[in-house]
Design a protein around this motif. Structure first.
Motif, PDB file in Angstrom:
ATOM      1  N   LYS A 254       0.838  -1.190   0.000  1.00 23.39           N
ATOM      2  CA  LYS A 254       0.000   0.000   0.000  1.00 23.39           C
ATOM      3  C   LYS A 254       0.883   1.253   0.000  1.00 23.39           C
ATOM      4  O   LYS A 254       0.621   2.221  -0.712  1.00 23.39           O
ATOM      5  CB  LYS A 254      -0.916  -0.018   1.224  1.00 23.39           C
ATOM      6  CG  LYS A 254      -2.050   0.971   1.189  1.00 23.39           C
ATOM      7  CD  LYS A 254      -3.031   0.672   2.318  1.00 23.39           C
ATOM      8  CE  LYS A 254      -4.297   1.498   2.176  1.00 23.39           C
ATOM      9  NZ  LYS A 254      -5.277   1.139   3.222  1.00 23.39           N
ATOM     10  N   ARG A 255       1.916   1.186   0.797  1.00 24.10           N
ATOM     11  CA  ARG A 255       2.889   2.288   0.831  1.00 24.10           C
ATOM     12  C   ARG A 255       4.145   1.823   1.568  1.00 24.10           C
ATOM     13  O   ARG A 255       4.141   0.798   2.255  1.00 24.10           O
ATOM     14  CB  ARG A 255       2.305   3.537   1.505  1.00 24.10           C
ATOM     15  CG  ARG A 255       1.934   3.369   2.961  1.00 24.10           C
ATOM     16  CD  ARG A 255       1.322   4.645   3.541  1.00 24.10           C
ATOM     17  NE  ARG A 255       0.936   4.475   4.922  1.00 24.10           N
ATOM     18  CZ  ARG A 255      -0.244   4.001   5.324  1.00 24.10           C
ATOM     19  NH1 ARG A 255      -1.143   3.662   4.419  1.00 24.10           N
ATOM     20  NH2 ARG A 255      -0.522   3.877   6.602  1.00 24.10           N
TER      21      ARG A 255
ATOM     22  N   SER B  49       6.606   3.210   4.343  1.00 22.69           N
ATOM     23  CA  SER B  49       6.755   4.268   5.343  1.00 22.69           C
ATOM     24  C   SER B  49       8.200   4.753   5.407  1.00 22.69           C
ATOM     25  O   SER B  49       8.466   5.955   5.491  1.00 22.69           O
ATOM     26  CB  SER B  49       6.311   3.761   6.723  1.00 22.69           C
ATOM     27  OG  SER B  49       4.983   3.286   6.675  1.00 22.69           O
TER      28      SER B  49
ATOM     29  N   SER C 294      10.212  -0.243   6.655  1.00 18.53           N
ATOM     30  CA  SER C 294       8.851  -0.345   7.186  1.00 18.53           C
ATOM     31  C   SER C 294       7.848  -0.217   6.050  1.00 18.53           C
ATOM     32  O   SER C 294       7.859   0.775   5.320  1.00 18.53           O
ATOM     33  CB  SER C 294       8.609   0.747   8.229  1.00 18.53           C
ATOM     34  OG  SER C 294       7.292   0.698   8.721  1.00 18.53           O
TER      35      SER C 294
ATOM     36  N   VAL D  71       3.642  -1.072   4.479  1.00 14.63           N
ATOM     37  CA  VAL D  71       2.231  -1.315   4.754  1.00 14.63           C
ATOM     38  C   VAL D  71       1.679  -2.148   3.605  1.00 14.63           C
ATOM     39  O   VAL D  71       1.808  -1.771   2.436  1.00 14.63           O
ATOM     40  CB  VAL D  71       1.448  -0.001   4.881  1.00 14.63           C
ATOM     41  CG1 VAL D  71      -0.016  -0.294   5.231  1.00 14.63           C
ATOM     42  CG2 VAL D  71       2.071   0.904   5.940  1.00 14.63           C
TER      43      VAL D  71
ATOM     44  N   ASN E 193      -1.392  -4.320   1.475  1.00 16.19           N
ATOM     45  CA  ASN E 193      -2.795  -4.202   1.102  1.00 16.19           C
ATOM     46  C   ASN E 193      -3.605  -5.413   1.554  1.00 16.19           C
ATOM     47  O   ASN E 193      -4.464  -5.905   0.826  1.00 16.19           O
ATOM     48  CB  ASN E 193      -2.927  -4.059  -0.416  1.00 16.19           C
ATOM     49  CG  ASN E 193      -3.119  -2.613  -0.826  1.00 16.19           C
ATOM     50  OD1 ASN E 193      -3.818  -1.875  -0.140  1.00 16.19           O
ATOM     51  ND2 ASN E 193      -2.500  -2.200  -1.912  1.00 16.19           N
TER      52      ASN E 193
ATOM     53  N   GLY F  41      -4.823  -7.604   5.518  1.00 18.24           N
ATOM     54  CA  GLY F  41      -4.696  -7.612   6.970  1.00 18.24           C
ATOM     55  C   GLY F  41      -5.327  -8.841   7.587  1.00 18.24           C
ATOM     56  O   GLY F  41      -5.280  -9.931   7.020  1.00 18.24           O
TER      57      GLY F  41
ATOM     58  N   SER G 278      -1.609  -5.670  12.649  1.00 12.82           N
ATOM     59  CA  SER G 278      -2.559  -6.036  11.603  1.00 12.82           C
ATOM     60  C   SER G 278      -3.922  -5.432  11.882  1.00 12.82           C
ATOM     61  O   SER G 278      -4.432  -5.510  13.001  1.00 12.82           O
ATOM     62  CB  SER G 278      -2.670  -7.565  11.507  1.00 12.82           C
ATOM     63  OG  SER G 278      -3.521  -7.948  10.464  1.00 12.82           O
ATOM     64  N   LYS G 279      -4.515  -4.815  10.852  1.00 13.16           N
ATOM     65  CA  LYS G 279      -5.877  -4.302  10.919  1.00 13.16           C
ATOM     66  C   LYS G 279      -6.740  -5.124   9.959  1.00 13.16           C
ATOM     67  O   LYS G 279      -6.283  -6.093   9.372  1.00 13.16           O
ATOM     68  CB  LYS G 279      -5.899  -2.820  10.540  1.00 13.16           C
ATOM     69  CG  LYS G 279      -5.143  -1.903  11.490  1.00 13.16           C
ATOM     70  CD  LYS G 279      -5.281  -0.450  11.036  1.00 13.16           C
ATOM     71  CE  LYS G 279      -4.573   0.506  11.974  1.00 13.16           C
ATOM     72  NZ  LYS G 279      -4.701   1.919  11.525  1.00 13.16           N
TER      73      LYS G 279
ATOM     74  N   GLU H 204      -5.319  -3.947   6.210  1.00  9.35           N
ATOM     75  CA  GLU H 204      -3.927  -3.602   5.999  1.00  9.35           C
ATOM     76  C   GLU H 204      -3.107  -4.103   7.168  1.00  9.35           C
ATOM     77  O   GLU H 204      -3.612  -4.300   8.271  1.00  9.35           O
ATOM     78  CB  GLU H 204      -3.742  -2.092   5.816  1.00  9.35           C
ATOM     79  CG  GLU H 204      -4.112  -1.248   7.018  1.00  9.35           C
ATOM     80  CD  GLU H 204      -3.927   0.246   6.766  1.00  9.35           C
ATOM     81  OE1 GLU H 204      -3.945   0.659   5.600  1.00  9.35           O
ATOM     82  OE2 GLU H 204      -3.773   0.986   7.750  1.00  9.35           O
ATOM     83  N   SER H 205      -1.824  -4.333   6.900  1.00 10.74           N
ATOM     84  CA  SER H 205      -0.923  -4.789   7.951  1.00 10.74           C
ATOM     85  C   SER H 205       0.412  -4.081   7.794  1.00 10.74           C
ATOM     86  O   SER H 205       0.768  -3.607   6.703  1.00 10.74           O
ATOM     87  CB  SER H 205      -0.749  -6.309   7.892  1.00 10.74           C
ATOM     88  OG  SER H 205      -0.381  -6.733   6.606  1.00 10.74           O
ATOM     89  N   TYR H 206       1.149  -4.012   8.899  1.00  7.67           N
ATOM     90  CA  TYR H 206       2.422  -3.284   8.951  1.00  7.67           C
ATOM     91  C   TYR H 206       3.535  -4.280   9.229  1.00  7.67           C
ATOM     92  O   TYR H 206       3.401  -5.165  10.086  1.00  7.67           O
ATOM     93  CB  TYR H 206       2.369  -2.224  10.051  1.00  7.67           C
ATOM     94  CG  TYR H 206       1.234  -1.236   9.879  1.00  7.67           C
ATOM     95  CD1 TYR H 206       1.471   0.027   9.370  1.00  7.67           C
ATOM     96  CD2 TYR H 206      -0.074  -1.585  10.221  1.00  7.67           C
ATOM     97  CE1 TYR H 206       0.435   0.937   9.207  1.00  7.67           C
ATOM     98  CE2 TYR H 206      -1.114  -0.688  10.056  1.00  7.67           C
ATOM     99  CZ  TYR H 206      -0.855   0.572   9.546  1.00  7.67           C
ATOM    100  OH  TYR H 206      -1.896   1.470   9.367  1.00  7.67           O
TER     101      TYR H 206
END
Length: 644
Positions: A299-300, A302, A306, A308, A310, A312, A347-348, A351-353
């Motif tokens: 997704k991006r 950071s 790090s 993100v 697409n 989660g 994790s959402k 999306e996840s980090y």
């Protein structure tokens, strides 16, 4: 010149030989002040549905969204017309509505109850007046015409899927957020026809079709007589649809997709019965779908270490999952192409980090694709909300301490963030669904707790059951399926309701288990049954039907009817999820989830994995991560026990 012309003609003819996939996502949550409609969280569904579709090959350029003020009645008409003009025969179209719904007086005499069903656009009012007589409501008659036009354009090789995350019931809701919930919009002195009801969603109107019209399926969040609730700030159907789409089996039909949706909603909104109508036994998207996403996009970025993703928790990218980053043009996982590895640290929903082991060479997200190395299945954790009826602060603190000590979640102050609600009735503490505030335990005699200790135990039972119900292991090497069949096989259709849910009574119904091995390996299997309150019981084998491992071995590419185990049923009256596990090694979950677990070691890695879920109640936190040793497949079958 002729050769060049011929090549051009062939190219043009073959240019549209594959199906394009289109989607229209409509979300109306912030209705104008004075419209009579309360705000709902429909806009949160947009990203959920868009991501789920993009992971299934829908291009973002082919997904149209109408949000709030864009979704007037005119806006809907224009968007549907534009999509119809773009589509070609053989394409696939998904139309998703997240909005209020309402019944409205029938204006052409075609309804037995004198009421049309409708979707409520942004510019529709909730009440009848001299200035507003329903002219902006999107009636089922109009929806029927839209569906007909779209099906005729798509043709017999195309498909149309409508998803309605709204409702039309006029009942009042208690506490939870419902979509709809207003009385019917009718003129003064209007009278409803007595005892006239409708099955299903009551949204599909019968309109003339071409003989080569596209197959059509409509999935609604609730039947015509029910409210449609939200779950954790999202539509319950939207949430369940996105989860179901994240892991699909071979030759998946819309009926199978619906069963996964119904299984999920039986947990998050027990009083709400989703509905499916239409050509339900067609293959999903004409068979052009992704069973499991092999890789994910970024997704991006950071910073160089790090990223993100697409995807989660809906796609089961949980905290602790190990990832590998490869160039975007990699056609499959290749360890020689790995740029760096890392782990998901948060994790959402969508999306996840992840933190990476070393810097990425560029910060352009489109340069990379992420593959899953070791999958983490997360930990058993729930978010608990205390209703105002619970006055005992010391009890709340004991629950909070228990959750923290055992790493089982937390207490939250917003019901929209909760997995379950604790309320007090007389001297008992009961667990409820945050979506519709229905009791999680359908048995009135056993649903309450008097002490914090008993309450904590019931919270863990729910959390563990919910965890195992949601557990997805979809290694196609071990794919299998199963279902219940009546003693008289010819009666099977009589046990299926209009949505394909298998129903049994407590008086004279007798059923057997039928298991199908869809893989090229001989497989062992075992089945658990999981109740709405999280209670888990062995289904096959069980104490009364102790089939040996060899008796539960299904040869490759074959089916087996287990005639030696005869099933009859008693209360509670509810929908129950049967969770099946298959492996190439002998597997038996019965001793793992009963008292036998204390005297028997798990011999199958999948058994050991499930056994770890019991340990967490004793403060033994473990990182349930698939390091390659857990090789198996999980699947579900939902059935309902009825009182007749």
């Amino acid at each position: 010149m002729k050769k060049l012309l011929l090549t051009l003609i062939v190219t043009l003819i073959g240019f549209h030989s594959y199906a394009d996939k289109y989607a229209l996502i409509v979300a109306i949550g912030d209705y104008p002040e004075g419209s009579g409609w309360g705000d709902i969280n429909s806009v949160n569904d947009v990203e959920l549905i868009s991501n789920a579709l993009q992971l299934q090959g829908f291009s973002s350029s082919n997904i149209t969204t109408l949000i709030n003020a864009q979704a007037t009645k005119q806006g809907l008409d224009e968007a549907l017309t534009n999509i119809q003009e773009k589509m070609q025969p053989g394409d696939v179209l998904v139309v998703h509505f997240s909005a209020h719904g309402q019944q409205i007086y029938d204006d052409n005499g075609d309804e037995v109850d004198r009421l049309d069903e409708s979707i409520v656009p942004f510019d529709a009012q909730a009440s009848y007046s001299s200035d507003y007589t329903g002219q902006n409501h999107y009636r089922d008659d109009q929806i029927g015409k839209v569906i007909t036009n779209l099906r005729n354009k798509l043709g017999s090789d195309g498909q149309l899927l409508f998803i309605l995350d709204s409702c039309h019931s006029g009942s009042a809701s208690r506490g939870a957020i419902a979509r709809g919930g207003k009385g019917a919009l009718v003129p003064p002195n209007w009278e409803k026809k007595d005892n006239a009801t409708a099955d299903g969603s009551d949204m599909v109107e019968k309109v003339a079709l071409n003989s080569d019209a596209a197959p059509f399926v409509m999935i609604s969040g609730a039947s015509a007589r029910e409210l449609n609730y939200e779950y954790q700030g999202k539509g319950s159907l939207s949430y369940a649809f996105a989860k179901a789409m994240s892991s699909l089996g071979t030759d998946y039909t819309y009926r199978q997709l619906f069963n996964k949706i119904a299984s999920e909603m039986a947990t998050i909104a027990p009083r709400q019965n989703p509905v499916i109508e239409g050509d339900v036994d067609y293959k999903l998207f004409n068979g052009e779908y992704v069973q499991q996403q092999p890789f994910y996009s970024l997704k991006r970025i950071s910073n160089p270490k790090s990223i993100v993703l697409n995807a989660g928790s809906v796609q089961q990218l949980n905290e602790g999952t190990t990832i590998s980053v490869l160039p975007a043009d990699a056609t499959s996982f290749d360890k020689d192409l790995v740029i760096t590895q890392g782990k998901v640290n948060r994790s959402k929903f969508n999306e996840s980090y992840a933190l990476l082991d070393k810097d990425l060479p560029t910060t352009v997200a489109q340069d990379y694709a992420v593959y899953i190395e070791d999958k983490s299945y997360g930990d058993i954790a729930v978010k608990v909300f205390f209703d105002n009826s619970v006055k005992d602060k010391s009890l709340q603190k004991e629950v909070e301490k228990y959750l923290a000590t055992n790493s089982q979640g937390s207490v939250v102050t917003d019901i929209n963030e909760a997995d379950l609600v604790v309320s007090k009735e007389d001297a008992f503490y009961v667990l409820q669904s945050p979506a519709d505030l229905s009791y999680l335990n359908a048995d009135e005699d056993t649903r309450g707790s008097k002490t914090a200790e008993d309450l904590n135990k019931n919270i863990f039972i729910y959390a563990r059951g919910n965890y195992l119900r949601d557990l997805e292991m979809k290694n196609p090497t071990y794919e299998f399926s199963f279902k219940l069949v009546p003693e008289n096989v010819e009666d099977e259709s009589q046990h299926l309701d209009e949505n394909g849910v298998f129903k049994v009574n407590t008086t004279d119904d007798v059923v057997y288990l039928n298991v199908t091995n869809n893989s090229n390996k001989d497989l062992y299997f075992t089945v658990l049954e999981i109740y709405t309150d999280g209670k888990i019981l062995p289904f096959m084998p069980n104490a009364e039907c102790d089939y040996t491992d060899d008796e539960r071995l299904i040869p490759r590419r074959s089916s087996k009817l287990i005639k030696g185990c005869r099933y009859q049923f008693g209360s509670p009256y509810e929908r129950i999820v049967l969770k099946g596990f298959a492996s190439s090694q002998p597997i038996n979950m019965e001793p793992v989830i009963t008292e036998k677990t204390r005297t028997r070691s798990a011999t199958n890695p999948l058994e050991a994995f499930v056994k770890q879920t019991e340990n967490q109640s004793r403060g033994q936190k473990s990182s349930r991560t698939d390091s390659g040793s857990i090789k198996g497949y999980t699947t579900e079958f939902i059935y309902e026990i009825i009182n007749e």
